[in-house]
Every structure is written in structure tokens, then in C-alpha cells.
Design an enzyme around this catalytic site. Structure first.
Site, PDB file in Angstrom:
ATOM      1  N   ASP A 199       0.815  -1.214   0.000  1.00 43.61           N
ATOM      2  CA  ASP A 199       0.000   0.000   0.000  1.00 43.61           C
ATOM      3  C   ASP A 199       0.853   1.271   0.000  1.00 43.61           C
ATOM      4  O   ASP A 199       2.074   1.217   0.189  1.00 43.61           O
ATOM      5  CB  ASP A 199      -0.965   0.002   1.199  1.00 43.61           C
ATOM      6  CG  ASP A 199      -0.294  -0.393   2.514  1.00 43.61           C
ATOM      7  OD1 ASP A 199       0.950  -0.418   2.565  1.00 43.61           O
ATOM      8  OD2 ASP A 199      -1.014  -0.669   3.482  1.00 43.61           O
TER       9      ASP A 199
ATOM     10  N   ASN B  66      -7.693  -2.768  14.120  1.00 40.19           N
ATOM     11  CA  ASN B  66      -9.088  -3.061  13.775  1.00 40.19           C
ATOM     12  C   ASN B  66      -9.188  -4.253  12.817  1.00 40.19           C
ATOM     13  O   ASN B  66     -10.226  -4.488  12.223  1.00 40.19           O
ATOM     14  CB  ASN B  66      -9.765  -1.822  13.164  1.00 40.19           C
ATOM     15  CG  ASN B  66      -9.048  -1.337  11.908  1.00 40.19           C
ATOM     16  OD1 ASN B  66      -8.107  -1.970  11.439  1.00 40.19           O
ATOM     17  ND2 ASN B  66      -9.487  -0.210  11.369  1.00 40.19           N
TER      18      ASN B  66
ATOM     19  N   HIS C  55      -7.335  -4.630  10.073  1.00 39.33           N
ATOM     20  CA  HIS C  55      -7.041  -4.370   8.654  1.00 39.33           C
ATOM     21  C   HIS C  55      -5.743  -5.044   8.218  1.00 39.33           C
ATOM     22  O   HIS C  55      -4.832  -5.262   9.019  1.00 39.33           O
ATOM     23  CB  HIS C  55      -7.080  -2.874   8.313  1.00 39.33           C
ATOM     24  CG  HIS C  55      -5.948  -2.050   8.781  1.00 39.33           C
ATOM     25  ND1 HIS C  55      -6.101  -0.760   9.250  1.00 39.33           N
ATOM     26  CD2 HIS C  55      -4.622  -2.284   8.830  1.00 39.33           C
ATOM     27  CE1 HIS C  55      -4.928  -0.258   9.558  1.00 39.33           C
ATOM     28  NE2 HIS C  55      -4.018  -1.156   9.314  1.00 39.33           N
TER      29      HIS C  55
ATOM     30  N   GLU D 276      -9.760  -1.779   5.183  1.00 34.46           N
ATOM     31  CA  GLU D 276     -10.415  -1.468   6.451  1.00 34.46           C
ATOM     32  C   GLU D 276     -11.635  -2.364   6.673  1.00 34.46           C
ATOM     33  O   GLU D 276     -12.140  -2.978   5.728  1.00 34.46           O
ATOM     34  CB  GLU D 276     -10.867   0.002   6.424  1.00 34.46           C
ATOM     35  CG  GLU D 276      -9.731   0.995   6.280  1.00 34.46           C
ATOM     36  CD  GLU D 276      -8.947   1.200   7.555  1.00 34.46           C
ATOM     37  OE1 GLU D 276      -8.870   0.276   8.394  1.00 34.46           O
ATOM     38  OE2 GLU D 276      -8.387   2.295   7.733  1.00 34.46           O
TER      39      GLU D 276
END
Ligand code: GLP
Length: 243
Positions: free
Chosen positions: A67, A136, A138, A143
Site C-alpha cells: 500500500d 481493527n 485491517h 479497512e
């Protein structure tokens, strides 16, 4: 899934680096899928040490990163291209021409994503994908709620993720709001996957991701469907995790 639980971060990093080393030795022209974040830094440090000792040769290796923040240039010290140069590429004999990170400066979102998928496919896919794990759940910048069938795409970062990554920026306002990321589909096509986790703060999400239901609400839970995943962690992250 294989699970390696090491005593601490240093030893977990050595395990992960050993797995990457094995990959590079077995297939010198392999494609490594690389990750950023604080977790893999120790792994990269080990790889550099073994390269310096003469044990590893990256001259034929290609790398494809997960990313990149949208809008940041490679020279921006918060960009993931800068991170990779600083923490790995500048210290080993990989040819920078063979290292790929999404182009954060490409204004055309569709083009940026299409170009990156073309790069992945032109290289025959990723042999070994390294992943960290967001608090979380990810992976890359996929996400919670990300569709499993997505390839490389542009995401709006969650507040949770921007807050978590704000520590690297002068202020939260400087954290980009968007990023380009390989999608879950692209990640799941890697032949092998190594997830590195460290610290007590990851303990709960590791359990949810690898022993809980498979759901887009916990993106990493999809990894339960991959047939070659290795989870490498320290005691703090893996406490109470079934082994
Ligand atoms: C970022 C990266 C992820 C990484 C995550 C966890 O959001 N895009 O690829 O896994 O951070 O980072 P850390 O290892 O610092 O906890």
C-alpha cells in the site's frame, strides 16, 4: 495455519526473517510482497544483517508492497516508498527498479490501481506475502467492511487507522485521508502468507482474526481461508491463542 510463538519481538522478527530467507534461498528470483508499519522493522533489520554477513542475495528478487498513502511523494518521509528505502532497500542489494510501491502521486485513481494490478500480474503474482495486522483487523489498508473480492483500490482511511498512524506525523491533520492498497483478493492470491504480530495491544484482534468468524468486519479473518498462512508472534500478542 502454522503458528510460531517467540519469546519477544526480537525473536519473532528472527523467525519471520528466517522464513523470508528460506524463500529467497529456495527461489532467488522470487517475488516478495512487503509490508510497512512498525511490526516488520525488526524482520527487515535481521534480513539486512544476514545480507551483510553474505548469507543472502537479493539481486534477483522483486518486491511488491501492499500500500501507499495517496498524495505523498516518494521523497516524503512518511510515504511507504521512503519507509521501504530506509528500512530495507537502501541496505541490501535489491535493484530498486525491481521494487514496486503504488504510485501515491498518480492523480487518476483508476489508473493507479490498474497499473499496480498489471505489475502484480506481470510478475506472476506474489510468492511470499508479509503482513502486519491493524488494531481493527485491517491488512494492507483494507479497512473493516472491505469487500473480499477487491483488487488494488483506493480507500478512505478510517479515523481509527489515521489516529493509530498519527504518531509518525507532526499532527493528525497531516495524516492522508486516502491510500492505495492491494485488495483482499490480490492478497489472497499470494502463494504463501506470513503474518507478523507483536505486543499486547494486538492480542485481542489476533484472536478475533484467526479464531473468530470470517467476516469483512475483520478483514484479516479471510486469511483463515488461505491454505498457506504462517502466524509469527511474540508471547504478548499470542497469549491465550490456541497453538
Ligand atoms: C498500517 C499499514 C498496515 C500495517 C498496520 C499495522 O496501517 N498499512 O500494513 O499492518 O499499519 O501497523 P503496526 O505494525 O505499526 O502496528
Amino acid at each position: 495455519m502454522r503458528v510460531y510463538c517467540a519469546a519477544d519481538y526480537y525473536h519473532a522478527s528472527r523467525v519471520a526473517a528466517n522464513i523470508i530467507s528460506a524463500q529467497v534461498i529456495m527461489k532467488p528470483d522470487c517475488v516478495l510482497g512487503l509490508a510497512t508499519g512498525s511490526t516488520p522493522i525488526g524482520t527487515y533489520e535481521q534480513l539486512i544483517r544476514w545480507y551483510e554477513k553474505g548469507d543472502l542475495d537479493f539481486s534477483q528478487v522483486h518486491s511488491i508492497n501492499l500500500d501507499e498513502y495517496r498524495g505523498l511523494s516518494p521523497e516524503n518521509d512518511q510515504s511507504y516508498r521512503y519507509f521501504m528505502n530506509k528500512h530495507l532497500f537502501d541496505s541490501i542489494n535489491i535493484d530498486k527498479k525491481n521494487t514496486f510501491v503504488p504510485d501515491g502521486l498518480e492523480p487518476d485513481k483508476e489508473k493507479a490501481c490498474r497499473d499496480y494490478e498489471d505489475i502484480i500480474h506481470a510478475h506472476g503474482g506474489v510468492d511470499l506475502q508479509i503482513l502486519g495486522l491493524g488494531h481493527n483487523g485491517h491488512i494492507g489498508f483494507n479497512e473493516p467492511g472491505s469487500a473480499f473480492e477487491k483488487e488494488t483500490h483506493c480507500v478512505t482511511l478510517s479515523e481509527n487507522t489515521r489516529q493509530a498512524n498519527a504518531r509518525f506525523f507532526a499532527s493528525i491533520d497531516e495524516v492522508p485521508t486516502e491510500a492505495y492498497t492491494m485488495g483482499i483478493k490480490s492478497i489472497m492470491q499470494a502463494k504463501k502468507i506470513v503474518v507478523i504480530v507483536s505486543g499486547e495491544s494486538k492480542n485481542e484482534i489476533v484472536k478475533r482474526a484467526f479464531t473468530g468468524p470470517i467476516t469483512p468486519e475483520v478483514p484479516a479473518s479471510v486469511l483463515q481461508l488461505h491454505n498457506d498462512v504462517t502466524l509469527v508472534g511474540d508471547e504478548a500478542a499470542l497469549a491465550g491463542f490456541p497453538r
